[in-house]
Design a protein around this motif. Structure first.
Motif, PDB file in Angstrom:
ATOM      1  N   GLN A 136      46.133  36.378  26.264  1.00 50.54           N
ATOM      2  CA  GLN A 136      45.249  35.337  25.757  1.00 50.54           C
ATOM      3  C   GLN A 136      44.104  35.008  26.722  1.00 50.54           C
ATOM      4  OE1 GLN A 136      48.553  35.393  25.561  1.00 50.54           O
ATOM      5  NE2 GLN A 136      48.930  35.226  23.384  1.00 50.54           N
ATOM      6  N   ARG A 137      44.060  35.614  27.879  1.00 49.60           N
ATOM      7  CA  ARG A 137      43.011  35.384  28.879  1.00 49.60           C
ATOM      8  C   ARG A 137      41.871  36.389  28.674  1.00 49.60           C
ATOM      9  NH1 ARG A 137      43.785  33.308  33.630  1.00 49.60           N
ATOM     10  NH2 ARG A 137      41.567  33.020  33.367  1.00 49.60           N
ATOM     11  N   ALA A 138      41.197  36.284  27.546  1.00 49.44           N
ATOM     12  CA  ALA A 138      40.150  37.240  27.169  1.00 49.44           C
ATOM     13  C   ALA A 138      39.058  37.353  28.222  1.00 49.44           C
ATOM     14  CB  ALA A 138      39.555  36.863  25.821  1.00 49.44           C
ATOM     15  N   GLU A 139      38.625  36.226  28.806  1.00 46.85           N
ATOM     16  CA  GLU A 139      37.549  36.268  29.796  1.00 46.85           C
ATOM     17  C   GLU A 139      38.001  36.985  31.073  1.00 46.85           C
ATOM     18  OE1 GLU A 139      39.945  32.719  30.883  1.00 46.85           O
ATOM     19  OE2 GLU A 139      39.323  33.576  28.987  1.00 46.85           O
ATOM     20  N   LEU A 140      39.269  36.850  31.430  1.00 49.53           N
ATOM     21  CA  LEU A 140      39.781  37.543  32.615  1.00 49.53           C
ATOM     22  C   LEU A 140      39.920  39.047  32.337  1.00 49.53           C
ATOM     23  CD1 LEU A 140      40.769  37.309  35.507  1.00 49.53           C
ATOM     24  CD2 LEU A 140      43.044  36.764  34.614  1.00 49.53           C
ATOM     25  N   ILE A 141      40.409  39.393  31.172  1.00 53.47           N
ATOM     26  CA  ILE A 141      40.500  40.805  30.796  1.00 53.47           C
ATOM     27  C   ILE A 141      39.104  41.426  30.799  1.00 53.47           C
ATOM     28  CG2 ILE A 141      41.050  42.389  28.903  1.00 53.47           C
ATOM     29  CD1 ILE A 141      43.491  40.540  28.308  1.00 53.47           C
ATOM     30  N   ALA A 142      38.128  40.708  30.269  1.00 55.05           N
ATOM     31  CA  ALA A 142      36.749  41.219  30.259  1.00 55.05           C
ATOM     32  C   ALA A 142      36.232  41.427  31.684  1.00 55.05           C
ATOM     33  CB  ALA A 142      35.834  40.265  29.493  1.00 55.05           C
ATOM     34  N   TRP A 143      36.577  40.532  32.611  1.00 57.17           N
ATOM     35  CA  TRP A 143      36.170  40.680  34.022  1.00 57.17           C
ATOM     36  C   TRP A 143      36.726  41.991  34.586  1.00 57.17           C
ATOM     37  CZ3 TRP A 143      38.346  41.029  38.914  1.00 57.17           C
ATOM     38  CH2 TRP A 143      37.511  40.746  39.995  1.00 57.17           C
ATOM     39  N   TYR A 144      38.004  42.247  34.328  1.00 57.73           N
ATOM     40  CA  TYR A 144      38.614  43.492  34.803  1.00 57.73           C
ATOM     41  C   TYR A 144      37.985  44.720  34.132  1.00 57.73           C
ATOM     42  CZ  TYR A 144      42.251  41.109  37.450  1.00 57.73           C
ATOM     43  OH  TYR A 144      42.925  40.353  38.370  1.00 57.73           O
ATOM     44  N   GLU A 145      37.701  44.619  32.857  1.00 57.17           N
ATOM     45  CA  GLU A 145      37.062  45.754  32.169  1.00 57.17           C
ATOM     46  C   GLU A 145      35.693  46.062  32.778  1.00 57.17           C
ATOM     47  OE1 GLU A 145      38.684  46.006  27.664  1.00 57.17           O
ATOM     48  OE2 GLU A 145      37.504  44.205  28.108  1.00 57.17           O
ATOM     49  N   ARG A 146      34.935  45.044  33.148  1.00 53.05           N
ATOM     50  CA  ARG A 146      33.629  45.276  33.781  1.00 53.05           C
ATOM     51  C   ARG A 146      33.780  45.963  35.135  1.00 53.05           C
ATOM     52  NH1 ARG A 146      32.881  40.041  31.771  1.00 53.05           N
ATOM     53  NH2 ARG A 146      33.006  39.090  33.850  1.00 53.05           N
ATOM     54  N   ARG A 147      34.963  45.915  35.692  1.00 53.95           N
ATOM     55  CA  ARG A 147      35.223  46.557  36.979  1.00 53.95           C
ATOM     56  C   ARG A 147      36.008  47.864  36.829  1.00 53.95           C
ATOM     57  NH1 ARG A 147      33.664  42.047  36.726  1.00 53.95           N
ATOM     58  NH2 ARG A 147      32.284  41.214  38.312  1.00 53.95           N
ATOM     59  N   GLY A 148      36.007  48.419  35.637  1.00 55.80           N
ATOM     60  CA  GLY A 148      36.571  49.743  35.423  1.00 55.80           C
ATOM     61  C   GLY A 148      37.994  49.807  34.915  1.00 55.80           C
ATOM     62  N   PHE A 149      38.641  48.670  34.701  1.00 54.89           N
ATOM     63  CA  PHE A 149      39.997  48.681  34.152  1.00 54.89           C
ATOM     64  C   PHE A 149      39.934  48.936  32.660  1.00 54.89           C
ATOM     65  CE2 PHE A 149      40.860  46.631  38.120  1.00 54.89           C
ATOM     66  CZ  PHE A 149      42.182  46.901  38.404  1.00 54.89           C
ATOM     67  N   ARG A 150      40.995  49.550  32.154  1.00 56.10           N
ATOM     68  CA  ARG A 150      41.095  49.833  30.730  1.00 56.10           C
ATOM     69  C   ARG A 150      42.358  49.179  30.168  1.00 56.10           C
ATOM     70  NH1 ARG A 150      37.091  52.976  30.634  1.00 56.10           N
ATOM     71  NH2 ARG A 150      36.767  54.984  31.566  1.00 56.10           N
ATOM     72  N   ARG A 151      42.210  48.651  28.966  1.00 58.66           N
ATOM     73  CA  ARG A 151      43.369  48.094  28.270  1.00 58.66           C
ATOM     74  C   ARG A 151      44.251  49.253  27.833  1.00 58.66           C
ATOM     75  NH1 ARG A 151      41.287  42.897  24.906  1.00 58.66           N
ATOM     76  NH2 ARG A 151      43.505  42.452  25.011  1.00 58.66           N
ATOM     77  N   THR A 152      45.548  49.111  28.003  1.00 56.23           N
ATOM     78  CA  THR A 152      46.464  50.207  27.671  1.00 56.23           C
ATOM     79  C   THR A 152      47.165  50.012  26.337  1.00 56.23           C
ATOM     80  OG1 THR A 152      48.358  49.145  28.753  1.00 56.23           O
ATOM     81  CG2 THR A 152      46.952  50.587  30.128  1.00 56.23           C
ATOM     82  N   GLY A 153      47.163  48.792  25.819  1.00 56.09           N
ATOM     83  CA  GLY A 153      47.934  48.522  24.612  1.00 56.09           C
ATOM     84  C   GLY A 153      49.419  48.401  24.884  1.00 56.09           C
ATOM     85  N   LEU A 178      46.794  46.594  32.219  1.00 48.99           N
ATOM     86  CA  LEU A 178      45.493  47.238  32.372  1.00 48.99           C
ATOM     87  C   LEU A 178      45.610  48.216  33.533  1.00 48.99           C
ATOM     88  CD1 LEU A 178      44.894  44.376  31.042  1.00 48.99           C
ATOM     89  CD2 LEU A 178      42.621  44.624  31.987  1.00 48.99           C
ATOM     90  N   THR A 179      44.871  49.312  33.464  1.00 53.16           N
ATOM     91  CA  THR A 179      44.897  50.290  34.545  1.00 53.16           C
ATOM     92  C   THR A 179      43.480  50.719  34.922  1.00 53.16           C
ATOM     93  OG1 THR A 179      45.085  52.167  33.030  1.00 53.16           O
ATOM     94  CG2 THR A 179      47.156  51.233  33.878  1.00 53.16           C
ATOM     95  N   LYS A 180      43.360  51.193  36.144  1.00 60.28           N
ATOM     96  CA  LYS A 180      42.086  51.708  36.622  1.00 60.28           C
ATOM     97  C   LYS A 180      42.348  52.959  37.443  1.00 60.28           C
ATOM     98  CE  LYS A 180      37.933  50.668  39.274  1.00 60.28           C
ATOM     99  NZ  LYS A 180      37.180  49.633  39.993  1.00 60.28           N
ATOM    100  N   GLU A 181      41.626  54.032  37.105  1.00 58.24           N
ATOM    101  CA  GLU A 181      41.715  55.247  37.903  1.00 58.24           C
ATOM    102  C   GLU A 181      40.885  55.051  39.165  1.00 58.24           C
ATOM    103  OE1 GLU A 181      41.117  58.990  35.918  1.00 58.24           O
ATOM    104  OE2 GLU A 181      41.851  58.135  34.034  1.00 58.24           O
ATOM    105  N   LEU A 182      41.471  55.402  40.284  1.00 57.32           N
ATOM    106  CA  LEU A 182      40.794  55.253  41.569  1.00 57.32           C
ATOM    107  C   LEU A 182      40.151  56.574  41.946  1.00 57.32           C
ATOM    108  CD1 LEU A 182      43.499  53.150  43.438  1.00 57.32           C
ATOM    109  CD2 LEU A 182      41.474  52.348  42.192  1.00 57.32           C
ATOM    110  N   LEU A 183      38.874  56.664  41.743  1.00 52.21           N
ATOM    111  CA  LEU A 183      38.136  57.898  42.022  1.00 52.21           C
ATOM    112  C   LEU A 183      38.158  58.192  43.511  1.00 52.21           C
ATOM    113  CD1 LEU A 183      35.114  57.324  39.644  1.00 52.21           C
ATOM    114  CD2 LEU A 183      37.214  58.585  39.204  1.00 52.21           C
ATOM    115  N   GLY A 184      38.297  59.437  43.831  1.00 54.44           N
ATOM    116  CA  GLY A 184      38.304  59.859  45.216  1.00 54.44           C
ATOM    117  C   GLY A 184      39.667  59.835  45.862  1.00 54.44           C
TER     118      GLY A 184
END
Length: 186
Positions: A136-153, A178-184
């Motif tokens: 229910q924390r849509a604004e927090l999820i959006a913050w993470y998405e802007r930083r490269g995280f993806r919703r996994t369902g 949510l997950t984020k691939e760490l490049l490098g």
């Protein structure tokens, strides 16, 4: 974890938490998410949950975890932010992420997340960072998405009835991973 150089006046300084830091960590986490003081920032959960967000026993466990680290961020000697990283095989869990409410929105969170990613990628050699966020924390999820995280369902239930995690104010809370691939990463 490698040493992090101390900053000049006003610059954030990272260090690894010790058991002596537990009371200050609990206060910081509580202030960022619960109660009236949390409403000074945007990460508050006060409209969703009452009660506590964490407790000294849970924070001590995180600090003493041999597969993890709790990073503190201090500015001019004051604790202003923290996060927890926990190694989980080929990935790292990112949690207990807190920024003092009156400092939220000023970029400290981005700095903390970047350092956590660096530690996971360069020091632990993991290629994936994961986090759980109240759906229910849509604004927090959006913050993470802007930083490269993806919703996994992938969802997990909120621990209703376990007041160590708070007292829900509504019946439909659950966590989304949510997950984020760490490049490098090696």
């Amino acid at each position: 974890m490698s040493e992090i150089a101390t900053g000049s006046a006003g610059e954030p300084v990272f260090r690894v938490a010790t058991v002596a830091d537990v009371p200050a960590l609990v206060e910081l986490v509580e202030s960022a998410y619960r109660g009236e003081v949390s409403k000074a920032g945007w990460t508050t959960e006060a409209d969703l949950l009452d009660g506590q967000r964490t407790d000294p026993a849970s924070v001590t466990e995180a600090v003493e975890d041999p597969e993890g680290v709790v990073l503190l961020v201090e500015r001019d000697g004051e604790l202003v932010a923290c996060c927890q990283l926990e190694r989980r095989a080929d990935r790292a869990y990112f949690g207990m992420f807190s920024v003092r409410p009156t400092l939220q929105g000023g970029g400290i969170g981005r700095v903390v997340l970047a350092e956590a990613e660096r530690v996971a990628r360069e020091e632990w050699g993991v290629a994936l960072l994961e986090i759980k966020v109240v759906e229910q924390r849509a604004e927090l999820i959006a913050w993470y998405e802007r930083r490269g995280f993806r919703r996994t369902g992938v969802y997990s239930p909120f621990p209703y009835g376990d007041e160590r995690f708070g007292i829900p104010r509504r019946p439909d809370l659950r966590f989304e991973q949510l997950t984020k691939e760490l490049l490098g990463a090696p």
